[in-house]
Scaffold this motif. Structure first.
Motif: not given
Lengths: 113, 113
Positions: B91-97, B99-103
């Motif tokens: 699973c990953a997330s990013s701040l907004t659509t 902001e591409n950086e995914q955690f």
């Protein structure tokens, strides 16, 4: 859709030498290119990224270069250390989170002591 | 909770059974993603969500469903598991659509027998 090719699949270098991993992408609309490091049993971790309005970015021993015309980008690691041993993934995105990231198949980097 | 958590860490499942993989983030990120990682194939996007209440299909959505009832949680459900769904799921997330950086989370190793 986007297609990302990554080479080599395995790279072995002597400690202290440099390592270079190369990726190509297919969609000229892609504008964000991150590199992830994945250690055994863990999730990928972002180590550096570059956007299409920049040709090169450096962070200590790590650098990424981007050639938009040729649609390829590379990761450069200098003065390699044992802790650099891991699997590295490049990825490309057309911006926004809608399509996620398209990943290369990964490079297993081995640092020989 | 710090970052992204996934549960379970690993699971062995009989074919035909239903399974839900859980993902929770505490970073108030709007966008969330599910990837599967298979040897030699890298990471492939299954489903994504740009914001709570919306979801979309990625590259390999068949056999999977997701929901996004709130910002923090993004469960992935296998309605009737098959052996080809044996994989490691991230699973990953990013701040907004934008902001591409995914955690990424630590992953769930799923084996379907």
């Amino acid at each position: 859709g986007e297609n990302v090719e990554q080479h080599p699949s395995t790279l072995s270098v002597q400690e202290g030498d440099s390592a270079v991993i190369k990726c190509t992408y297919s969609d000229s609309a892609s504008n964000y290119f991150p590199w992830y490091k994945q250690e055994l049993g863990k999730g990928p971790q972002l180590i550096i990224d570059i956007r299409s309005n920049v040709g090169e970015k450096k962070d200590q021993r790590i650098a990424v270069t981007l050639n938009k015309t040729a649609k390829h980008f590379s990761l450069h690691i200098t003065e390699t250390q044992p802790e650099d041993s891991a699997v590295y993934f490049c990825a490309a995105s057309m911006g926004g989170g809608a399509d996620g990231l398209t990943f290369g198949k990964g490079t297993h980097l081995i640092i020989q002591p | 909770i710090a970052g992204i958590t996934q549960a379970p860490t690993s699971q062995i499942l009989a074919a035909g059974r239903r399974m839900t993989l859980r993902c929770t983030q505490d970073m108030r990120h709007n966008a969330m993603y599910w990837y599967r990682q298979d040897l030699g194939l890298g990471l492939r996007l299954i489903h994504y969500s740009n914001t709570a209440g919306t979801t979309g299909k990625g590259e390999v959505p068949d056999g999977y469903s997701v929901s996004r009832a709130n910002t923090d949680d993004f469960p992935l459900t296998l309605a009737s598991a098959v052996p080809s769904q044996t994989s490691v799921y991230f699973c990953a997330s990013s701040l907004t659509t934008r902001e591409n950086e995914q955690f990424f989370g630590p992953g769930t190793r799923l084996t379907v027998l």
